[in-house]
Write an enzyme that holds these catalytic residues in place. Structure first.
Site, short mmCIF file in Angstrom:
data_model
loop_
_atom_site.label_atom_id
_atom_site.label_comp_id
_atom_site.label_asym_id
_atom_site.label_seq_id
_atom_site.Cartn_x
_atom_site.Cartn_y
_atom_site.Cartn_z
CB SER B 95 -0.99 -0.01 1.17
OG SER B 95 -0.33 0.27 2.36
CE LYS B 138 -2.82 2.00 5.31
NZ LYS B 138 -2.87 1.47 3.93
#
Ligand SMILES: [Ca+2]
Ligand SMILES: [Ca+2]
Ligand SMILES: [Ca+2]
Ligand SMILES: [Ca+2]
Ligand SMILES: [Ca+2]
Ligand SMILES: [Ca+2]
Ligand SMILES: [Ca+2]
Ligand SMILES: [Ca+2]
Ligand SMILES: [Ca+2]
Ligand SMILES: [Ca+2]
Ligand SMILES: [Ca+2]
Ligand SMILES: [Ca+2]
Lengths: 223, 223, 223, 223, 223, 223
Positions: B95, B138
């Protein structure tokens, strides 16, 4: 966009078909040609068998390169990178072989791959298509993902009776026995062959080298 | 300073977003360009998937290099080192792909990265952004760390309804589907493209070589 | 088509015989010759022993290359890729040694291999055939697959009494003790030897080099 | 002599601080510069994280080499060997990063390191100092070993209140946030920068090459 | 033919003696010399200790090469392949060292090895023979296999009293302490030494290079 | 002969001292210098720590090579092979470091090592001797093996009181703190230093290259 057919014809992007314990899945295979030295790079958490199938695909493509318009020495000036997203999902097996060949041929010839086609099948060093497993699940995934045409190995024709009718109606299923048929269906146009007479090229190179040496020699003694 | 956004715009330094069992975290990604031979070095206890995502990022960047003002042969004159501190913490996953691309582009173009932006997203060989996990954690880490703008994959827009309102108010969240959008937002200025006609360059090189050879030859026979 | 003898005489394709816990099987061995640098590539999920038997086969072939019409320096201009489909099935053991030699000789000489022959036998660095296991199962698989002739190591002649009569009637079984006999039976024509006097070649090369150097030198001082 | 500060200022020898389950320890880090090809060798039973921290230190040093009086191409003419005695004791972790940088800078510049200084701190690719663990144990070991001055990461200043007073009185503890401060304290004199205009150097080299080629060509046609 | 002494004197083929839990066995060691670049290849499922003993044998042979009639630079023009059939049987241990040396010397000098001799013994880098285990079982296997003469390390003479009388009567057992004795007994003729004065060769090469450079230089300035 | 001191002074052969659970043992260390490319080969079932101690020994020797009469570029023309018989016995640890240095110096200088000396001690990159374990067992093995003189690290002097009197009477035990002392005692004569002014050599080489280039260039334009 994953799990769906591509939206446009692209160079080096091929839709393969994977088969896991939880069903079939579309597998996007991406190849890229980079200025380099004939190296092959592979990424995408690929298992050893899939890496070997990329090696076999690559050697097969090299062996037919004049038919693709590529003189063999050109291979030494490019690197090829084959990536199979998503990068965190382990992938393995030989059944993406035909797709690997198609992807590599596409980047080398710069001819796009038709966007609504998918394919499955192991490939041999001679370009023959070998049978794969999970045909039903793979075809279902293709249908679900909006694929129009699926290329399968002729050796798998025997499995077609078990495929549900709606799947067979929703997809054009084309059995193939060799890469040549795959490329005809998958590329948007045919590659133009180039002449390559290996012996002649070698002889010419040797002659040139000899002449250069000889002349240099005669020059050295003559003036 | 760890866990906080950068204090100034820097070349090659990008803030990524990691997601572990104990929550989200800012991930500082550092790239350095060194005189070398086209090698890629990676450090920071990176797992295989993260290393492969750096490989994919690097190949993508090479494939678009003329758009970045870099002629492909220049790649052979630099090494790139990508480091992800803190060196004792294992990191993995795909990611950080968009951040890796941004970091590599920044060191190659020597254009700084905006200090108050963070990003998350897998990248494909064509520069497409793929969905990631742990979006909420996140974004929370980004808010906590003083980040102003976060780039997320368009494929993750579907997860935005689950994000708390205060997070969405405290951050500018920009969904992106391709690296081109990432670079527009993250770099302090646009790279200037350079012309690169591969065929022309090759032809020129071949002609030069032939001329050199020919002249040497004619010299050898003529005088 | 797997499990059946080849349909036509092909260059580099040899039918071997494998022996597993569930019986004998035909093993298609494919070699390909590619422009390269003398490298050997092997694929098909091969175990270490099978890879080493390919190494031994390759060294043996190099050691007899003038008898095959190949001057040793030519080896540096080709890569050889040996693949054993199906790519997902693990294969191991030394008993495909004779088939490996035959396959490599065929691609190097470009002489096709007879389509209805199969073979089994370990090979030494001197080309001797060594005994193998599972002779009965292998012969049964050959019969089933439509093979006409099977080459077996002379050391296995002692096992023939245990082979069922119908198998011995359905197949021509030829014991061989050396690769030279294998090639006589398996290739559609004999390779034409080439003269190769290593010492002479070296002396000639050295003389040429010395002359070139000398002339360049005399040129440099004379005019 | 182990566990004690160095007895004289030496080139390439730096005292680091390790922290194990049984307490802190002095860690002697030795670098050596050898005629070579730009290779890095590491010995002393170092774990992967410590090896990576040497890689990061090395890349950082290369990136600032003109400031150290070293033109980048010189790196290709040396090998660097970093050894951490005692060779049987496993060592790992990123906290010797600042010491690694100092040791490498010292051998490259041939400037000795002050004998009574010790240091601890992770280093990033930009030369920033990151926090470490075990500060108390490390400081105790430094005091015990006769060290006078200890450099610690500024990020660890927050841990100073927990350090016993006698330790803080016996040592000069200097928090640093960047390698530049470390080198100022640790080297016996400042390196002298050299000018290095990469673009200019490249252009000059290219011009020289072009001129050589062009003249050779004109010579070939002119006489 | 396995388990029997060789039928004729052959180049590069040596009979060693192995010792396993089920008794002694003859071990056929084959070396082949191929045009190459000084590489060593080993096959036959060899363990690390046996591979290292081949390395040691090879270095020893290089160190005495002028005594064998081989100038050291010639080593860079050959590859050596050592194979120990049968390829599926794991082999290990240092006791085939003397046989490895003999086999390598035989292929390099092209002098055949006597067919009815077998040998066992570890070898050091100076060519000394070291003691081995399983002497009784090895000698029994030699007798069974039709071997006439067996070379054993002098360090194993102490074990001879335990050997059955019929074995000692059926075999000529020769204790050796150094490779030089082994080669005297095992090769059908003595290698002819060549003079090799390393310093002189280097000086000559340097002078030639300097002269070439100087002449080219004077030519360049003189006409 | 194993377990006994050497019978004559030999080049490259050094007696080390090992220490295992069953007591001390003499360890014969052999180095060989071969024409090559600066590679280091190690054999004898050595563990990673012992291999690293050979690396450290080798780097130290390179760093002092002018003192040994060896100009650094000569290292690129030799390979060094270090072997520790017996090949089947695993060996590890850093305590043979001093012996490794001595063995490498002996083969490089071609100065023999005194036959009745043994030594133990770790070595650092600066040639310092570090303490080792098992001193008593090692000294007993030395006495048993007929060794006359044993070099031990000065750091181990503290262990001498525990050594039995008969051992101390039977052996000359010499504590050393640096390799320089080791070489004085162990080599039969002192190496003769050679001058090596690295900067001067480089400048000379650069000047020569420039002159060659310049003359070629002026020649090309002048005639
Ligand atoms: Ca998915
Ligand atoms: Ca299959
Ligand atoms: Ca943290
Ligand atoms: Ca993902
Ligand atoms: Ca099958
Ligand atoms: Ca067998
Ligand atoms: Ca200690
Ligand atoms: Ca930290
Ligand atoms: Ca840390
Ligand atoms: Ca057997
Ligand atoms: Ca032994
Ligand atoms: Ca022993």
């Amino acid at each position: 966009r994953f799990g769906l057919a591509e939206k446009e014809d692209q160079i080096g992007v091929v839709t393969g078909l994977a088969y896991t314990s939880v069903g079939g899945e579309l597998l996007s295979i991406e190849a890229l040609r980079l200025p380099g030295k004939g190296r092959m790079k592979t990424t995408g958490k690929l298992g050893d068998v899939m890496k070997e199938s990329i090696d076999a695909a690559s050697s097969y493509v090299r062996s037919i390169s004049p038919q693709l318009g590529i003189k063999p020495p050109q291979f030494e000036r490019w690197d090829i990178h084959v990536h199979v997203p998503e990068g965190a999902t382990p992938k393995d097996g030989p059944s993406a072989g035909l797709a690997m060949v198609t992807s590599i041929v596409s980047v080398l010839t710069q001819i796009p791959v038709r966007k609504d086609i998918a394919m499955t099948g192991e490939v041999t060093l001679r370009g023959n298509a070998l049978a794969i497993g999970g045909l039903k699940e793979k075809l279902l995934a293709a249908l679900r993902g909006g694929v129009k045409t699926v290329l399968i190995p002729q050796e798998n024709e025997k499995d077609l009776p078990e495929i549900p009718d709606n799947v067979k109606q929703g997809l054009e299923i084309i059995p193939v026995s060799h890469v040549s048929e795959v490329l005809e269906h998958a590329l948007v146009r045919k590659p133009e062959p180039v002449e390559w007479d290996e012996a002649a090229e070698e002889a010419a190179a040797a002659a040139a080298a000899a002449k250069a040496g000889g002349e240099a020699g005669s020059s050295a003694t003559a003036h």
